[in-house]
Scaffold this motif. Structure first.
Motif, PDB file in Angstrom:
ATOM      1  N   ILE A 187       0.879  -1.162   0.000  1.00  0.00           N
ATOM      2  CA  ILE A 187       0.000   0.000   0.000  1.00  0.00           C
ATOM      3  C   ILE A 187       0.921   1.217   0.000  1.00  0.00           C
ATOM      4  O   ILE A 187       1.779   1.341   0.882  1.00  0.00           O
ATOM      5  N   ILE A 188       0.764   2.118  -0.966  1.00  0.00           N
ATOM      6  CA  ILE A 188       1.665   3.265  -1.078  1.00  0.00           C
ATOM      7  C   ILE A 188       0.944   4.543  -0.671  1.00  0.00           C
ATOM      8  O   ILE A 188      -0.094   4.893  -1.243  1.00  0.00           O
ATOM      9  N   GLY A 275       5.992   9.608 -12.225  1.00  0.00           N
ATOM     10  CA  GLY A 275       6.364   8.571 -13.178  1.00  0.00           C
ATOM     11  C   GLY A 275       6.001   7.182 -12.678  1.00  0.00           C
ATOM     12  O   GLY A 275       5.605   6.314 -13.463  1.00  0.00           O
ATOM     13  N   MET A 276       6.140   6.952 -11.388  1.00  0.00           N
ATOM     14  CA  MET A 276       5.729   5.670 -10.807  1.00  0.00           C
ATOM     15  C   MET A 276       4.251   5.417 -11.067  1.00  0.00           C
ATOM     16  O   MET A 276       3.848   4.291 -11.383  1.00  0.00           O
ATOM     17  N   GLU A 277       3.444   6.466 -10.932  1.00  0.00           N
ATOM     18  CA  GLU A 277       2.009   6.312 -11.188  1.00  0.00           C
ATOM     19  C   GLU A 277       1.766   5.930 -12.644  1.00  0.00           C
ATOM     20  O   GLU A 277       0.932   5.065 -12.936  1.00  0.00           O
ATOM     21  N   THR A 282      -0.224   2.618  -7.736  1.00  0.00           N
ATOM     22  CA  THR A 282      -1.270   3.456  -7.156  1.00  0.00           C
ATOM     23  C   THR A 282      -0.709   4.118  -5.907  1.00  0.00           C
ATOM     24  O   THR A 282      -0.313   3.435  -4.962  1.00  0.00           O
ATOM     25  N   ILE A 283      -0.642   5.445  -5.920  1.00  0.00           N
ATOM     26  CA  ILE A 283      -0.159   6.192  -4.758  1.00  0.00           C
ATOM     27  C   ILE A 283      -1.321   6.982  -4.181  1.00  0.00           C
ATOM     28  O   ILE A 283      -1.970   7.754  -4.877  1.00  0.00           O
ATOM     29  N   HIS A 284      -1.602   6.769  -2.914  1.00  0.00           N
ATOM     30  CA  HIS A 284      -2.663   7.503  -2.228  1.00  0.00           C
ATOM     31  C   HIS A 284      -2.055   8.764  -1.623  1.00  0.00           C
ATOM     32  O   HIS A 284      -1.331   8.700  -0.633  1.00  0.00           O
ATOM     33  N   TRP A 285      -2.355   9.903  -2.224  1.00  0.00           N
ATOM     34  CA  TRP A 285      -1.759  11.158  -1.786  1.00  0.00           C
ATOM     35  C   TRP A 285      -2.545  11.752  -0.624  1.00  0.00           C
ATOM     36  O   TRP A 285      -3.775  11.824  -0.660  1.00  0.00           O
ATOM     37  N   GLY A 308      -6.016  -0.075  -3.259  1.00  0.00           N
ATOM     38  CA  GLY A 308      -4.858   0.353  -4.027  1.00  0.00           C
ATOM     39  C   GLY A 308      -3.616  -0.475  -3.795  1.00  0.00           C
ATOM     40  O   GLY A 308      -2.522  -0.028  -4.086  1.00  0.00           O
ATOM     41  N   ARG A 309      -3.792  -1.698  -3.292  1.00  0.00           N
ATOM     42  CA  ARG A 309      -2.615  -2.550  -3.104  1.00  0.00           C
ATOM     43  C   ARG A 309      -1.983  -2.832  -4.455  1.00  0.00           C
ATOM     44  O   ARG A 309      -2.654  -3.236  -5.391  1.00  0.00           O
TER      45      ARG A 309
END
Length: 314
Positions: A187-188, A275-277, A282-285, A308-309
């Motif tokens: 999870i990010i 770029g990772m996205e 999936t990055i939860h900001w 979003g795992r």
């Protein structure tokens, strides 16, 4: 949540990652694995912003890993980091604790989440000789021609850029094979900080660190026998303060150019995370300016639902 869930906390410099990750670890009884390419070095404390006091909350020590594991000047590769990460990660899981990967070095984070196949790259004297007279700008352009895109976040010195090209050149000539390390599901959570607020925090933090002994810290490392070139290799604070301490730059030049370089570094970090996205993560900001209690509540909602795992494939 599952005990083998990895939580990743990322964000640009001055976004408050360490304090946030420590708070989250306190709530979850977790342990932190650093993803910072310079905090691995002992005695490089103020310049890298280790802020070790933040790992103690309400009298409880939050265990951390991959900080203070090497001496300044020692070689440490991405391959080394992958190995050290998995050793710490498995140790934490074996003790039924929650591992929290925290840092701003995007390549370190992505390498362990994707399971990059990165051999221990030998030195290429011929290539280094060919690149020796090129400028940093020319080296950066060469590096950008490699695919997949190599991390250019930390290549703010010629020596680092040459090493990055050396790695990419070696990899391009190898046959593709199975990854050395498996991809890791995570999870990010990303700390999103307003650009102007980030700039204010960077400026204030730099002045504080200069007043609190960063110059003396770097002078002591040099006095211990570490060469100026080795410290300059680490970039940012260690590059510019070393140039000042060795008489190659005035205090005003050092302070002004270092501040500009840190702002540019933070921008490159955000470019890497975006770029990772695009590469499938999936990055939860979470707004870095929110009260800590609210940030933790938002983080827990993502973690507990498993929303979003991500397990990105090459």
């Amino acid at each position: 949540m599952e005990k083998n869930t990895l939580i990743t906390v990322l964000g640009p410099t001055a976004s408050g990652k360490t304090a946030f990750a420590a708070q989250l670890a306190y709530v979850l009884e977790g342990e932190i694995i650093s993803a910072d390419s310079r905090q691995i070095y002992r005695r490089m404390d103020i310049g890298t912003g280790k802020d070790l006091s933040e790992y103690t909350l309400n009298g409880t020590f939050i265990p951390y890993h991959l900080i203070d594991i090497r001496e300044p000047g020692e070689k440490y590769t991405l391959f080394n980091y992958q190995h050290d990460f998995h050793k710490a990660y498995q140790d934490i899981l074996n003790r039924c604790k929650i591992p929290i990967l925290c840092g701003g070095t995007g390549l370190y984070i992505e390498s362990v989440l994707k399971g990059y196949n990165l051999p221990d790259v030998p030195i290429n004297p011929e290539l280094r000789s060919a690149l020796e007279k090129k400028s940093l700008e020319e080296l950066t352009l060469i590096l950008q021609n490699y695919r997949p895109l190599h991390n250019i976040t930390d290549t703010d010195t010629k020596k680092r850029a040459v090493r990055a090209i050396e790695i990419e050149n070696y990899k391009s000539k190898q046959e593709s094979g199975a990854t050395t390390f498996p991809a890791v599901e995570s999870i990010i959570l990303g700390l999103d900080i307003d650009r102007e607020l980030r700039r204010e925090k960077i400026t204030a933090r730099l002045h504080t660190r200069l007043q609190e002994g960063m110059i003396e810290e770097i002078r002591a490392i040099l006095d211990s026998g570490v060469t100026p070139e080795d410290l300059i290799y680490y970039g940012l604070e260690y590059k510019f303060v070393t140039l000042y301490v060795t008489g190659r730059m005035s205090y005003e030049e050092m302070s002004n150019q270092l501040e500009i370089a840190i702002h540019q570094f933070a921008k490159r970090q955000m470019t890497w995370f975006r770029g990772m996205e695009r590469r499938g993560f999936t990055i939860h900001w979470i707004d870095a300016a929110l009260p800590v209690e609210q940030k933790i509540q938002m983080a827990l909602s993502f973690v507990e639902t498993g929303q979003g795992r991500t397990k990105s494939e090459e």
